[in-house]
Design a protein around this motif. Structure first.
Motif, PDB file in Angstrom:
ATOM      1  N   UNK A 166      30.606  43.402  -0.290  1.00  0.00           N
ATOM      2  CA  UNK A 166      30.195  44.624   0.405  1.00  0.00           C
ATOM      3  C   UNK A 166      29.839  45.721  -0.573  1.00  0.00           C
ATOM      4  N   UNK A 167      30.669  45.852  -1.638  1.00  0.00           N
ATOM      5  CA  UNK A 167      30.378  46.861  -2.663  1.00  0.00           C
ATOM      6  C   UNK A 167      29.084  46.523  -3.403  1.00  0.00           C
ATOM      7  N   UNK A 168      28.900  45.240  -3.696  1.00  0.00           N
ATOM      8  CA  UNK A 168      27.677  44.808  -4.377  1.00  0.00           C
ATOM      9  C   UNK A 168      26.452  45.056  -3.506  1.00  0.00           C
ATOM     10  N   UNK A 169      26.598  44.811  -2.201  1.00  0.00           N
ATOM     11  CA  UNK A 169      25.490  45.051  -1.273  1.00  0.00           C
ATOM     12  C   UNK A 169      25.129  46.528  -1.251  1.00  0.00           C
ATOM     13  N   UNK A 170      26.149  47.388  -1.206  1.00  0.00           N
ATOM     14  CA  UNK A 170      25.883  48.831  -1.202  1.00  0.00           C
ATOM     15  C   UNK A 170      25.170  49.251  -2.490  1.00  0.00           C
ATOM     16  N   UNK A 171      25.602  48.695  -3.622  1.00  0.00           N
ATOM     17  CA  UNK A 171      24.955  49.025  -4.899  1.00  0.00           C
ATOM     18  C   UNK A 171      23.506  48.542  -4.908  1.00  0.00           C
ATOM     19  N   UNK A 172      23.257  47.340  -4.385  1.00  0.00           N
ATOM     20  CA  UNK A 172      21.891  46.804  -4.335  1.00  0.00           C
ATOM     21  C   UNK A 172      21.010  47.627  -3.399  1.00  0.00           C
ATOM     22  N   UNK A 173      21.571  48.082  -2.275  1.00  0.00           N
ATOM     23  CA  UNK A 173      20.793  48.923  -1.355  1.00  0.00           C
ATOM     24  C   UNK A 173      20.452  50.256  -2.001  1.00  0.00           C
ATOM     25  N   UNK A 174      21.398  50.809  -2.772  1.00  0.00           N
ATOM     26  CA  UNK A 174      21.119  52.070  -3.475  1.00  0.00           C
ATOM     27  C   UNK A 174      20.027  51.860  -4.521  1.00  0.00           C
ATOM     28  N   UNK A 175      20.108  50.741  -5.244  1.00  0.00           N
ATOM     29  CA  UNK A 175      19.075  50.423  -6.244  1.00  0.00           C
ATOM     30  C   UNK A 175      17.719  50.220  -5.578  1.00  0.00           C
ATOM     31  N   UNK A 176      17.719  49.588  -4.405  1.00  0.00           N
ATOM     32  CA  UNK A 176      16.477  49.380  -3.646  1.00  0.00           C
ATOM     33  C   UNK A 176      15.870  50.726  -3.265  1.00  0.00           C
ATOM     34  N   UNK A 177      16.706  51.635  -2.787  1.00  0.00           N
ATOM     35  CA  UNK A 177      16.205  52.962  -2.396  1.00  0.00           C
ATOM     36  C   UNK A 177      15.645  53.701  -3.609  1.00  0.00           C
ATOM     37  N   UNK A 178      16.328  53.596  -4.744  1.00  0.00           N
ATOM     38  CA  UNK A 178      15.856  54.261  -5.967  1.00  0.00           C
ATOM     39  C   UNK A 178      14.507  53.703  -6.404  1.00  0.00           C
ATOM     40  N   UNK A 179      14.398  52.366  -6.409  1.00  0.00           N
ATOM     41  CA  UNK A 179      13.143  51.736  -6.843  1.00  0.00           C
ATOM     42  C   UNK A 179      12.009  52.013  -5.865  1.00  0.00           C
ATOM     43  N   UNK A 180      12.325  52.043  -4.581  1.00  0.00           N
ATOM     44  CA  UNK A 180      11.299  52.359  -3.578  1.00  0.00           C
ATOM     45  C   UNK A 180      10.777  53.775  -3.798  1.00  0.00           C
ATOM     46  N   UNK A 181      11.725  54.680  -4.085  1.00  0.00           N
ATOM     47  CA  UNK A 181      11.303  56.070  -4.378  1.00  0.00           C
ATOM     48  C   UNK A 181      10.427  56.144  -5.613  1.00  0.00           C
ATOM     49  N   UNK A 182      10.782  55.423  -6.660  1.00  0.00           N
ATOM     50  CA  UNK A 182       9.967  55.401  -7.878  1.00  0.00           C
ATOM     51  C   UNK A 182       8.590  54.822  -7.601  1.00  0.00           C
ATOM     52  N   UNK A 183       8.530  53.778  -6.797  1.00  0.00           N
ATOM     53  CA  UNK A 183       7.246  53.154  -6.471  1.00  0.00           C
ATOM     54  C   UNK A 183       6.361  54.131  -5.709  1.00  0.00           C
ATOM     55  N   UNK A 184       6.918  54.834  -4.733  1.00  0.00           N
ATOM     56  CA  UNK A 184       6.132  55.810  -3.969  1.00  0.00           C
ATOM     57  C   UNK A 184       5.617  56.918  -4.889  1.00  0.00           C
TER      58      UNK A 184
END
Length: 117
Positions: A82-100
């Motif tokens: 669960x903690x790993x999933x939360x970290x991966x979701x945060x990383x996904x949001x960060x990378x999505x923001x960088x891509x935009x």
């Protein structure tokens, strides 16, 4: 007639000839008391049952302990995932923001290059 009487006496158990087996009469001690194999068998079966129950109780206790430990390990693993999933979701949001942001920069640079011509 005497031969027939002798045959009857021979076929009759000794206890019946001496007057039967009365519990009221005292034992004259010349006969051993009857062994009680059924009681012995019962006692042995009972002892075996108790031993089997004790063994089953030990195995059941160990099985419960194993399951409890496995459940604890699975719960820890679940928490870590669960903690790993939360970290991966945060990383996904960060990378999505960088891509935009990068896409916006590209569009902006293209507009500037087309308007400069």
């Amino acid at each position: 007639a005497a031969a027939a009487a002798a045959a009857v006496v021979a076929a009759t158990p000794a206890a019946a000839l001496k007057g039967g087996d009365n519990d009221d009469e005292e034992d004259d001690g010349d006969q051993k008391p009857a062994a009680r194999p059924t009681q012995t068998n019962h006692d042995e079966e009972h002892a075996a049952t108790l031993k089997r129950r004790a063994t089953n109780a030990i195995h059941s206790r160990r099985k419960r302990e194993r399951r409890r430990n496995e459940l604890q390990m699975l719960n820890q693993e679940h928490q870590q995932l669960g903690e790993e999933k939360a970290a991966l979701e945060a990383e996904h949001a960060r990378l999505t923001g960088l891509l935009r942001h990068a896409q916006q920069e590209v569009l902006s640079a293209e507009r500037r290059s087309t308007s400069d011509r």
